[in-house]
Design an enzyme around this catalytic site. Sequence first.
Site, PDB file in Angstrom:
ATOM      1  N   THR A 156       0.831  -1.207   0.000  1.00 18.52           N
ATOM      2  CA  THR A 156       0.000   0.000   0.000  1.00 18.52           C
ATOM      3  C   THR A 156       0.871   1.265   0.000  1.00 18.52           C
ATOM      4  O   THR A 156       2.027   1.237   0.448  1.00 18.52           O
ATOM      5  CB  THR A 156      -0.891  -0.016   1.264  1.00 18.52           C
ATOM      6  N   ASP A 157       0.269   2.372  -0.450  1.00 21.06           N
ATOM      7  CA  ASP A 157       0.973   3.665  -0.372  1.00 21.06           C
ATOM      8  C   ASP A 157       1.060   4.164   1.075  1.00 21.06           C
ATOM      9  O   ASP A 157       1.823   5.072   1.376  1.00 21.06           O
ATOM     10  CB  ASP A 157       0.290   4.720  -1.252  1.00 21.06           C
ATOM     11  N   GLU A 158       0.291   3.543   1.979  1.00 19.58           N
ATOM     12  CA  GLU A 158       0.247   4.060   3.352  1.00 19.58           C
ATOM     13  C   GLU A 158       1.574   3.882   4.086  1.00 19.58           C
ATOM     14  O   GLU A 158       1.816   4.520   5.099  1.00 19.58           O
ATOM     15  CB  GLU A 158      -0.909   3.406   4.125  1.00 19.58           C
TER      16      GLU A 158
HETATM   17  P1  NAD Z   1      -9.436  -7.440   2.356  1.00 20.13           P
HETATM   18  O1  NAD Z   1      -9.411  -7.140   3.821  1.00 20.13           O
HETATM   19  O2  NAD Z   1     -10.685  -7.195   1.584  1.00 20.13           O
HETATM   20  O3  NAD Z   1      -9.019  -8.962   2.109  1.00 20.13           O
HETATM   21  C1  NAD Z   1      -8.001  -9.592   2.840  1.00 20.13           C
HETATM   22  C2  NAD Z   1      -8.151 -11.093   2.637  1.00 20.13           C
HETATM   23  O4  NAD Z   1      -7.088 -11.736   3.342  1.00 20.13           O
HETATM   24  C3  NAD Z   1      -9.460 -11.659   3.201  1.00 20.13           C
HETATM   25  O5  NAD Z   1     -10.043 -12.544   2.276  1.00 20.13           O
HETATM   26  C4  NAD Z   1      -9.025 -12.400   4.461  1.00 20.13           C
HETATM   27  O6  NAD Z   1      -9.853 -13.520   4.766  1.00 20.13           O
HETATM   28  C5  NAD Z   1      -7.619 -12.834   4.065  1.00 20.13           C
HETATM   29  N1  NAD Z   1      -6.763 -13.058   5.234  1.00 20.13           N
HETATM   30  C6  NAD Z   1      -6.597 -12.240   6.310  1.00 20.13           C
HETATM   31  N2  NAD Z   1      -5.741 -12.799   7.187  1.00 20.13           N
HETATM   32  C7  NAD Z   1      -5.347 -13.992   6.642  1.00 20.13           C
HETATM   33  C8  NAD Z   1      -4.452 -14.999   7.048  1.00 20.13           C
HETATM   34  N3  NAD Z   1      -3.804 -14.919   8.219  1.00 20.13           N
HETATM   35  N4  NAD Z   1      -4.273 -16.075   6.241  1.00 20.13           N
HETATM   36  C9  NAD Z   1      -4.932 -16.161   5.045  1.00 20.13           C
HETATM   37  N5  NAD Z   1      -5.800 -15.236   4.628  1.00 20.13           N
HETATM   38  C10 NAD Z   1      -6.000 -14.152   5.400  1.00 20.13           C
HETATM   39  O7  NAD Z   1      -8.220  -6.616   1.763  1.00 20.13           O
HETATM   40  P2  NAD Z   1      -8.070  -5.925   0.335  1.00 20.13           P
HETATM   41  O8  NAD Z   1      -8.629  -4.545   0.396  1.00 20.13           O
HETATM   42  O9  NAD Z   1      -8.521  -6.859  -0.715  1.00 20.13           O
HETATM   43  O10 NAD Z   1      -6.478  -5.758   0.270  1.00 20.13           O
HETATM   44  C11 NAD Z   1      -5.674  -6.831  -0.235  1.00 20.13           C
HETATM   45  C12 NAD Z   1      -4.218  -6.436  -0.165  1.00 20.13           C
HETATM   46  O11 NAD Z   1      -4.005  -5.244  -0.910  1.00 20.13           O
HETATM   47  C13 NAD Z   1      -3.713  -6.150   1.254  1.00 20.13           C
HETATM   48  O12 NAD Z   1      -2.415  -6.679   1.377  1.00 20.13           O
HETATM   49  C14 NAD Z   1      -3.710  -4.641   1.345  1.00 20.13           C
HETATM   50  O13 NAD Z   1      -2.719  -4.190   2.236  1.00 20.13           O
HETATM   51  C15 NAD Z   1      -3.376  -4.263  -0.089  1.00 20.13           C
HETATM   52  N6  NAD Z   1      -3.895  -2.956  -0.536  1.00 20.13           N
HETATM   53  C16 NAD Z   1      -5.215  -2.646  -0.371  1.00 20.13           C
HETATM   54  C17 NAD Z   1      -5.674  -1.416  -0.839  1.00 20.13           C
HETATM   55  C18 NAD Z   1      -7.134  -1.026  -0.710  1.00 20.13           C
HETATM   56  O14 NAD Z   1      -7.492   0.109  -1.023  1.00 20.13           O
HETATM   57  N7  NAD Z   1      -8.024  -1.927  -0.308  1.00 20.13           N
HETATM   58  C19 NAD Z   1      -4.798  -0.528  -1.455  1.00 20.13           C
HETATM   59  C20 NAD Z   1      -3.452  -0.897  -1.598  1.00 20.13           C
HETATM   60  C21 NAD Z   1      -3.008  -2.119  -1.151  1.00 20.13           C
HETATM   61  P1  TYD Z   2     -10.703   3.872   4.250  1.00 22.74           P
HETATM   62  O1  TYD Z   2     -11.667   3.435   3.195  1.00 22.74           O
HETATM   63  O2  TYD Z   2     -10.802   3.261   5.617  1.00 22.74           O
HETATM   64  O3  TYD Z   2      -9.238   3.741   3.655  1.00 22.74           O
HETATM   65  P2  TYD Z   2      -7.798   4.254   4.252  1.00 22.74           P
HETATM   66  O4  TYD Z   2      -7.937   4.685   5.644  1.00 22.74           O
HETATM   67  O5  TYD Z   2      -6.989   3.012   4.112  1.00 22.74           O
HETATM   68  O6  TYD Z   2      -7.357   5.363   3.357  1.00 22.74           O
HETATM   69  O7  TYD Z   2     -10.868   5.419   4.421  1.00 22.74           O
HETATM   70  C1  TYD Z   2     -10.670   6.328   3.353  1.00 22.74           C
HETATM   71  C2  TYD Z   2     -10.740   7.732   3.934  1.00 22.74           C
HETATM   72  O8  TYD Z   2     -12.088   7.960   4.391  1.00 22.74           O
HETATM   73  C3  TYD Z   2      -9.837   7.922   5.149  1.00 22.74           C
HETATM   74  O9  TYD Z   2      -9.296   9.254   5.095  1.00 22.74           O
HETATM   75  C4  TYD Z   2     -10.769   7.789   6.333  1.00 22.74           C
HETATM   76  C5  TYD Z   2     -12.104   8.300   5.794  1.00 22.74           C
HETATM   77  N1  TYD Z   2     -13.324   7.691   6.375  1.00 22.74           N
HETATM   78  C6  TYD Z   2     -14.357   8.487   6.841  1.00 22.74           C
HETATM   79  O10 TYD Z   2     -14.291   9.730   6.788  1.00 22.74           O
HETATM   80  N2  TYD Z   2     -15.468   7.873   7.355  1.00 22.74           N
HETATM   81  C7  TYD Z   2     -15.590   6.520   7.440  1.00 22.74           C
HETATM   82  O11 TYD Z   2     -16.625   6.022   7.966  1.00 22.74           O
HETATM   83  C8  TYD Z   2     -14.526   5.709   6.947  1.00 22.74           C
HETATM   84  C9  TYD Z   2     -14.606   4.191   6.994  1.00 22.74           C
HETATM   85  C10 TYD Z   2     -13.413   6.328   6.408  1.00 22.74           C
END
Ligand code: NAD
Ligand code: TYD
Length: 375
Positions: A156-158
């Site tokens: 992630t960018d975080e």
């Molecule tokens: P998500 O929370 O929707 O899915 C995570 C999945 O991992 C779930 O299916 C969960 O059951 C599985 N999981 C959790 N712990 C586990 C374990 N110990 N063993 C096996 N499986 C396990 O997450 P997402 O939003 O799909 O993100 C996926 C990846 O992408 C993560 O690594 C996250 O850091 C990265 N990412 C997410 C975003 C975003 O905006 N959602 C952006 C950049 C990077």
């Molecule tokens: P989120 O979807 O949790 O992603 P991330 O924190 O990983 O960026 O949140 C996106 C942005 O929205 C973040 O700045 C937090 C804000 N946010 C709210 O304002 N209200 C909410 O209920 C949630 C879940 C997030």
Amino acid sequence: MERTFKTFLVTGGAGFIGSNFIRYMLSAYPECKVINFDALTYAGNLENLKEVEADPNYRFVKGDICDRVLVDSLLSGGHEVFKSLHPQSSALSPVIDCIVHFAAESHVDRSITGPEAFLKTNVMGTFNLLESAKKHWLSESSSLSPQSSLFLHVSTDEVYGSLGDEGHFTEDTPFAPNSPYSASKAGSDHLARAYHHTYGLPVVTTNCSNNYGPYQFPEKLVPLVILNALEGKPLPVYGDGLNVRDWLYVDDHCSAIDMAIRQGRLGETYNVGGWNEWKNIDIVRLICQILDETIPDSPNRPHESLITFVKDRPGHDQRYAIDASKIKEELGWTPAHTFETGIRETIKWYLENSDWCETVRSGEYRDYYKHQYGS
Ligand code: NAD
Ligand code: TYD
């Protein structure tokens, strides 16, 4: 030259991005096999993969990435799944040659109230996978080599922390994670890098901005706002709503990962983003406007009247913005979706998939919601 792989182990494939990635791969590469390895935490849902569950190239294995015995049995090709995956021919690749590692605890708010699970899965789970890959891919008896295997680490960018009003994160920006989530992801990124540099494990890492799209668990901002608005519930905006995120349609993230798998330079990281910055309050207002247009007879119009400013997230990062030039220049990746079309498609998907929304918002979700938002 392009790399190709036969058998992918996708960790966390039942989550939001992982499930979109599995559909993407099965449709783009009909010759590849995909094993979805997922613990099915609150965030993982096999409903996300209904469309592909009968695909002969797809298998699901329930398990935890921290379970070393299970991970080893998968990577050694000795697991039961291989018998059903390759029933006709022993000539087909019997081993996993590419790991695409999505599995993680992924929600910042949950990491604030319960960081331990983040350390276990994101740090120790990643370590476990790296160790197992090293053992099975780099040993003298292995049929694979660093040229014929790949560990694609999804991050992630975080990890870069927070920006002020100006500038973008590049691959050279120093890590400065501010939440237990981002700290645990930064730890996993460092481990992935170290396994390449120390042991020669073939690793490529991607660091992506905020994703939105179908199948996102409705604790995250975009689906939460869509579903609350449809039900006439408050739309909680943290703090002043002026925090900025860079939003990318999930399919574009999938295509970036695909390109990084095929062409990414080993040991490198690639930032992935949409050049698409939005203040939280503006994205919430935009969703409200689209819902006003789409459902003209809704009793909740104007949906903006549901916006409620709530207590800010502790340590809330102010701004994320990705400089995605490297992946564009080196691999030729650019997003295919504009935000205007992507967000409309996403809203349409949530409107048309109320059964999915109902299923994922049962039990544990309700407890979390009550704890986080107080009602
Ligand atoms: P998500 O929370 O929707 O899915 C995570 C999945 O991992 C779930 O299916 C969960 O059951 C599985 N999981 C959790 N712990 C586990 C374990 N110990 N063993 C096996 N499986 C396990 O997450 P997402 O939003 O799909 O993100 C996926 C990846 O992408 C993560 O690594 C996250 O850091 C990265 N990412 C997410 C975003 C975003 O905006 N959602 C952006 C950049 C990077
Ligand atoms: P989120 O979807 O949790 O992603 P991330 O924190 O990983 O960026 O949140 C996106 C942005 O929205 C973040 O700045 C937090 C804000 N946010 C709210 O304002 N209200 C909410 O209920 C949630 C879940 C997030």
